[in-house]
Scaffold this motif. Structure first.
Motif, PDB file in Angstrom:
ATOM      1  N   PHE A   1      80.682   8.120  24.128  1.00  0.00           N
ATOM      2  CA  PHE A   1      80.255   9.516  24.176  1.00  0.00           C
ATOM      3  C   PHE A   1      81.306  10.335  23.448  1.00  0.00           C
ATOM      4  O   PHE A   1      82.486  10.289  23.810  1.00  0.00           O
ATOM      5  CB  PHE A   1      80.117   9.983  25.631  1.00  0.00           C
ATOM      6  CG  PHE A   1      79.661  11.411  25.781  1.00  0.00           C
ATOM      7  CD1 PHE A   1      78.325  11.744  25.622  1.00  0.00           C
ATOM      8  CD2 PHE A   1      80.566  12.413  26.080  1.00  0.00           C
ATOM      9  CE1 PHE A   1      77.894  13.063  25.752  1.00  0.00           C
ATOM     10  CE2 PHE A   1      80.146  13.733  26.220  1.00  0.00           C
ATOM     11  CZ  PHE A   1      78.810  14.056  26.051  1.00  0.00           C
ATOM     12  N   ASP A   2      80.905  11.071  22.418  1.00  0.00           N
ATOM     13  CA  ASP A   2      81.830  11.846  21.597  1.00  0.00           C
ATOM     14  C   ASP A   2      82.129  13.189  22.249  1.00  0.00           C
ATOM     15  O   ASP A   2      81.719  14.244  21.776  1.00  0.00           O
ATOM     16  CB  ASP A   2      81.246  12.033  20.201  1.00  0.00           C
ATOM     17  CG  ASP A   2      82.211  12.686  19.229  1.00  0.00           C
ATOM     18  OD1 ASP A   2      83.413  12.794  19.561  1.00  0.00           O
ATOM     19  OD2 ASP A   2      81.764  13.086  18.140  1.00  0.00           O
ATOM     20  N   GLY A   3      82.854  13.143  23.340  1.00  0.00           N
ATOM     21  CA  GLY A   3      83.191  14.354  24.079  1.00  0.00           C
ATOM     22  C   GLY A   3      84.091  15.300  23.308  1.00  0.00           C
ATOM     23  O   GLY A   3      84.182  16.478  23.634  1.00  0.00           O
ATOM     24  N   ALA A   4      84.746  14.804  22.266  1.00  0.00           N
ATOM     25  CA  ALA A   4      85.550  15.677  21.420  1.00  0.00           C
ATOM     26  C   ALA A   4      84.644  16.651  20.659  1.00  0.00           C
ATOM     27  O   ALA A   4      85.101  17.702  20.221  1.00  0.00           O
ATOM     28  CB  ALA A   4      86.386  14.848  20.444  1.00  0.00           C
ATOM     29  N   ASN A   5      83.379  16.285  20.512  1.00  0.00           N
ATOM     30  CA  ASN A   5      82.350  17.134  19.901  1.00  0.00           C
ATOM     31  C   ASN A   5      81.214  17.263  20.905  1.00  0.00           C
ATOM     32  O   ASN A   5      80.094  16.796  20.693  1.00  0.00           O
ATOM     33  CB  ASN A   5      81.874  16.523  18.585  1.00  0.00           C
ATOM     34  CG  ASN A   5      82.994  16.426  17.585  1.00  0.00           C
ATOM     35  OD1 ASN A   5      83.444  17.433  17.067  1.00  0.00           O
ATOM     36  ND2 ASN A   5      83.493  15.224  17.358  1.00  0.00           N
ATOM     37  N   TRP A   6      81.502  17.907  22.046  1.00  0.00           N
ATOM     38  CA  TRP A   6      80.668  17.881  23.237  1.00  0.00           C
ATOM     39  C   TRP A   6      79.229  18.330  23.009  1.00  0.00           C
ATOM     40  O   TRP A   6      78.301  17.649  23.434  1.00  0.00           O
ATOM     41  CB  TRP A   6      81.300  18.724  24.356  1.00  0.00           C
ATOM     42  CG  TRP A   6      80.703  18.405  25.683  1.00  0.00           C
ATOM     43  CD1 TRP A   6      81.159  17.465  26.550  1.00  0.00           C
ATOM     44  CD2 TRP A   6      79.544  18.980  26.280  1.00  0.00           C
ATOM     45  NE1 TRP A   6      80.354  17.430  27.662  1.00  0.00           N
ATOM     46  CE2 TRP A   6      79.355  18.351  27.517  1.00  0.00           C
ATOM     47  CE3 TRP A   6      78.646  19.953  25.898  1.00  0.00           C
ATOM     48  CZ2 TRP A   6      78.306  18.666  28.366  1.00  0.00           C
ATOM     49  CZ3 TRP A   6      77.601  20.276  26.741  1.00  0.00           C
ATOM     50  CH2 TRP A   6      77.438  19.635  27.962  1.00  0.00           C
ATOM     51  N   GLU A   7      78.991  19.457  22.374  1.00  0.00           N
ATOM     52  CA  GLU A   7      77.631  19.986  22.223  1.00  0.00           C
ATOM     53  C   GLU A   7      76.735  18.998  21.477  1.00  0.00           C
ATOM     54  O   GLU A   7      75.611  18.720  21.904  1.00  0.00           O
ATOM     55  CB  GLU A   7      77.642  21.343  21.514  1.00  0.00           C
ATOM     56  CG  GLU A   7      78.345  22.448  22.282  1.00  0.00           C
ATOM     57  CD  GLU A   7      77.693  22.796  23.612  1.00  0.00           C
ATOM     58  OE1 GLU A   7      76.485  22.587  23.788  1.00  0.00           O
ATOM     59  OE2 GLU A   7      78.415  23.292  24.500  1.00  0.00           O
ATOM     60  N   ALA A   8      77.211  18.473  20.352  1.00  0.00           N
ATOM     61  CA  ALA A   8      76.422  17.514  19.569  1.00  0.00           C
ATOM     62  C   ALA A   8      76.212  16.224  20.351  1.00  0.00           C
ATOM     63  O   ALA A   8      75.109  15.652  20.342  1.00  0.00           O
ATOM     64  CB  ALA A   8      77.107  17.223  18.238  1.00  0.00           C
ATOM     65  N   ALA A   9      77.236  15.752  21.054  1.00  0.00           N
ATOM     66  CA  ALA A   9      77.124  14.514  21.830  1.00  0.00           C
ATOM     67  C   ALA A   9      76.144  14.669  22.983  1.00  0.00           C
ATOM     68  O   ALA A   9      75.357  13.764  23.272  1.00  0.00           O
ATOM     69  CB  ALA A   9      78.493  14.084  22.350  1.00  0.00           C
ATOM     70  N   LYS A  10      76.157  15.817  23.655  1.00  0.00           N
ATOM     71  CA  LYS A  10      75.225  16.063  24.770  1.00  0.00           C
ATOM     72  C   LYS A  10      73.801  16.123  24.248  1.00  0.00           C
ATOM     73  O   LYS A  10      72.891  15.562  24.862  1.00  0.00           O
ATOM     74  CB  LYS A  10      75.605  17.363  25.483  1.00  0.00           C
ATOM     75  CG  LYS A  10      74.637  17.772  26.595  1.00  0.00           C
ATOM     76  CD  LYS A  10      74.593  16.779  27.717  1.00  0.00           C
ATOM     77  CE  LYS A  10      73.795  17.352  28.881  1.00  0.00           C
ATOM     78  NZ  LYS A  10      72.845  16.436  29.455  1.00  0.00           N
ATOM     79  N   SER A  11      73.574  16.774  23.098  1.00  0.00           N
ATOM     80  CA  SER A  11      72.234  16.808  22.506  1.00  0.00           C
ATOM     81  C   SER A  11      71.758  15.401  22.172  1.00  0.00           C
ATOM     82  O   SER A  11      70.603  15.045  22.435  1.00  0.00           O
ATOM     83  CB  SER A  11      72.219  17.675  21.243  1.00  0.00           C
ATOM     84  OG  SER A  11      72.409  19.022  21.572  1.00  0.00           O
TER      85      SER A  11
END
Length: 110
Positions: A91-101
């Motif tokens: 999970f790319d939590g460093a880029n949270w919004e894109a990863a959550k989408s």
């Protein structure tokens, strides 16, 4: 017969990466803390949506309320008493919004 692997997320945000947190999500109704609630302290940052629960004596974060899964607790698989088989997804939590989408199967910003 062995149980199937538990789904887990390995997040690369600064907090998870530095602490080695490995997320296993459990719906609120399926989790019961038997003891130790009096030893917990809460830390919030950013949006304040996540409630990071730490032991005020040793500093370990064994579980918390994540922003990504408001209906569930995130348990740190590395804090479970017994080793369990895991199916780990990054999970790319460093880029949270894109990863959550992406996690929700939505286009970014959708």
């Amino acid at each position: 017969m062995p149980e199937p692997p538990l789904k887990a997320l390995s997040c690369n945000c600064s907090m998870c990466r530095m602490t080695g947190y490995l997320h296993v999500f459990v719906p609120h109704g399926d989790f019961l803390l038997l003891r130790g609630s009096d030893a917990l302290t809460t830390y919030r940052f950013g949006t304040g949506a996540a409630a990071h629960l730490f032991c005020r004596f040793c500093g370990v974060k064994s579980y918390y309320q994540p922003r990504s899964h408001p209906e569930a607790w995130s348990l740190n698989a590395r804090c479970l008493d017994e080793e369990v088989a895991l199916d780990v997804t990054d999970f790319d939590g460093a880029n949270w919004e894109a990863a959550k989408s992406a996690l929700d199967g939505k286009p970014e910003g959708g």
